[in-house]
Write a protein that holds these residues in place. Sequence first.
Motif, PDB file in Angstrom:
ATOM      1  N   UNK A  10       0.840  -1.199   0.000  1.00  0.00           N
ATOM      2  CA  UNK A  10       0.000   0.000   0.000  1.00  0.00           C
ATOM      3  C   UNK A  10       0.876   1.252   0.000  1.00  0.00           C
ATOM      4  N   UNK A  11       0.540   2.213  -0.872  1.00  0.00           N
ATOM      5  CA  UNK A  11       1.345   3.434  -0.992  1.00  0.00           C
ATOM      6  C   UNK A  11       1.421   4.163   0.350  1.00  0.00           C
ATOM      7  N   UNK A  12       0.289   4.309   1.014  1.00  0.00           N
ATOM      8  CA  UNK A  12       0.275   5.011   2.298  1.00  0.00           C
ATOM      9  C   UNK A  12       1.085   4.264   3.345  1.00  0.00           C
ATOM     10  N   UNK A  13       0.914   2.942   3.409  1.00  0.00           N
ATOM     11  CA  UNK A  13       1.644   2.155   4.401  1.00  0.00           C
ATOM     12  C   UNK A  13       3.155   2.198   4.162  1.00  0.00           C
ATOM     13  N   UNK A  14       3.563   2.106   2.888  1.00  0.00           N
ATOM     14  CA  UNK A  14       4.987   2.167   2.574  1.00  0.00           C
ATOM     15  C   UNK A  14       5.548   3.542   2.945  1.00  0.00           C
ATOM     16  N   UNK A  15       4.801   4.590   2.583  1.00  0.00           N
ATOM     17  CA  UNK A  15       5.257   5.944   2.903  1.00  0.00           C
ATOM     18  C   UNK A  15       5.403   6.131   4.406  1.00  0.00           C
ATOM     19  N   UNK A  16       4.410   5.696   5.155  1.00  0.00           N
ATOM     20  CA  UNK A  16       4.462   5.858   6.609  1.00  0.00           C
ATOM     21  C   UNK A  16       5.570   5.008   7.221  1.00  0.00           C
ATOM     22  N   UNK A 288      11.103  13.582   5.711  1.00  0.00           N
ATOM     23  CA  UNK A 288      10.140  13.100   4.712  1.00  0.00           C
ATOM     24  C   UNK A 288      10.775  13.013   3.330  1.00  0.00           C
ATOM     25  N   UNK A 289      11.613  13.994   2.993  1.00  0.00           N
ATOM     26  CA  UNK A 289      12.234  13.991   1.664  1.00  0.00           C
ATOM     27  C   UNK A 289      13.223  12.847   1.515  1.00  0.00           C
ATOM     28  N   UNK A 290      13.950  12.529   2.584  1.00  0.00           N
ATOM     29  CA  UNK A 290      14.872  11.389   2.528  1.00  0.00           C
ATOM     30  C   UNK A 290      14.118  10.077   2.354  1.00  0.00           C
ATOM     31  N   UNK A 291      13.003   9.936   3.078  1.00  0.00           N
ATOM     32  CA  UNK A 291      12.168   8.738   2.915  1.00  0.00           C
ATOM     33  C   UNK A 291      11.597   8.688   1.500  1.00  0.00           C
ATOM     34  N   UNK A 292      11.165   9.856   1.012  1.00  0.00           N
ATOM     35  CA  UNK A 292      10.598   9.940  -0.332  1.00  0.00           C
ATOM     36  C   UNK A 292      11.614   9.509  -1.382  1.00  0.00           C
ATOM     37  N   UNK A 311       3.143   8.842  -3.947  1.00  0.00           N
ATOM     38  CA  UNK A 311       4.039   9.125  -2.832  1.00  0.00           C
ATOM     39  C   UNK A 311       4.249  10.625  -2.666  1.00  0.00           C
ATOM     40  N   UNK A 312       4.408  11.335  -3.778  1.00  0.00           N
ATOM     41  CA  UNK A 312       4.618  12.779  -3.714  1.00  0.00           C
ATOM     42  C   UNK A 312       3.402  13.487  -3.132  1.00  0.00           C
ATOM     43  N   UNK A 313       2.208  13.131  -3.578  1.00  0.00           N
ATOM     44  CA  UNK A 313       0.997  13.789  -3.099  1.00  0.00           C
ATOM     45  C   UNK A 313       0.841  13.632  -1.587  1.00  0.00           C
ATOM     46  N   UNK A 314       1.071  12.425  -1.105  1.00  0.00           N
ATOM     47  CA  UNK A 314       0.956  12.183   0.339  1.00  0.00           C
ATOM     48  C   UNK A 314       1.973  13.028   1.102  1.00  0.00           C
TER      49      UNK A 314
END
Length: 440
Positions: A10-16, A288-292, A311-314
């Motif tokens: 999931x995009x949200x789960x991966x981002x978080x 956040x940018x490093x994670x991104x 990923x960018x939008x979130x």
Amino acid sequence: MNNTKVLEGSVLNVFLSFSIPTVLGMLAVTSAGIIDGIFVGNYVGAEALAAISLCSPIYSLLFGLPILFSVGGEVFCGKYIGEGKIEKAQIIFTNIFAIIAVISFILTFLGLFFIEEIADFLGADHSIKPLVVNYLQIIISMSPVLSCYALTYFTRVDGKPNLSFISLLLVALINTILDYVFIVKLNWGVKGAALGTSLSYFVLPILLIPPFIKGNGNLKFRFKKLEWKIFSAISYNGSSEFLSELSGGFLFYLINLQMIKYYGNVGVAAYAIVGYLMYFMIMLCYGMSDALKSIVSVNFGAQLIDRVKSFLKIALVTAVVLGGLLALTTTLFVDQFIDLFLENDSPSTKVLTSQFILSAAPIVVILGVNILLSAFFTSLHHPKPSLIISLLRTLVLPVGLILLLTHFYGGEGIINAIVLSEVLTLCVSGFLYWKYLRQL
């Protein structure tokens, strides 16, 4: 976290799962700097706080060059991991680590040799120059240890964001303990602050190097000469973050000189506290940018463009919301925030600091968008727009506007110039986003 989850989860789960430990790690590092300011401001005094603030540009140099190679190297490693070219990623990592080590020792030698000249260049007057020299002697001598911060980038892209976070959290905790012992109990002043910071960074090589030796992830040490073409591409790709760090240091230097000109050492101490507020938000966004960059580079290598955009939008929505909350909280509780750093016998510094903070609060709402878009372009191997955004917000616009507005409005023009530069950069960032990313 393995590559399958990064590419298919999931995009949200991966981002978080990447951003939360990374942001917490960045905030841990930020809190270490803020805690230095709290201990020094309350137990040593406003002049000592001003002295540490004058040294900030040196941090930008000591961290800037490692960031140049680690950011570019991280993106290339992530891309090759996504493509399944693991050996190539390992070679890049090993060479970057060696280059950073050599650069840090060179900086240490040069910095200690010209320590007096550096203090004069930073604008230290006779009253605080000894404090500046004492602080720099320790920080510069520990440059090889501080440069191990670069390992956190490769730890994250190797799928271990939690290990990166734990190491940075331990740095912050140890720094706090050592500050208390060295500054409060032993009364070592700015020397204690410098020692506390430097010694706490030994956590990074102790925790982060062994996994790369054991090779229990994708990345491990593999000694083989790196092709110059790839090395130059890595340097170019990390150039925006490097110049952002370096120009940020120059901007801090210019602001300090202007503060001395219009307000004296009181102005430097006041802006140091404002700097902690902005530093907190900047580091949050850098987290956040490093994670991104880590997750986008892997997904971009696998050509999963829709996930890349999501990923960018979130990240953008998160940055704006957090920035708004921080601006609101700081505005409502400005006096309590200032009291954290200054003892009760500094009323003039407190009044000036309050004015600066209320004027600078809007910055934290929008700067995250500029930082994240710059990082996003880097992760897509578009260094040019990333470089444009970084230079505009950290060098071209603020320097030009500071010189212009102080000419007409005196010291009041300093903070106004910083706010206006972020707003104008946001306009340019929006245009670059429209121009480049519609092609994906």
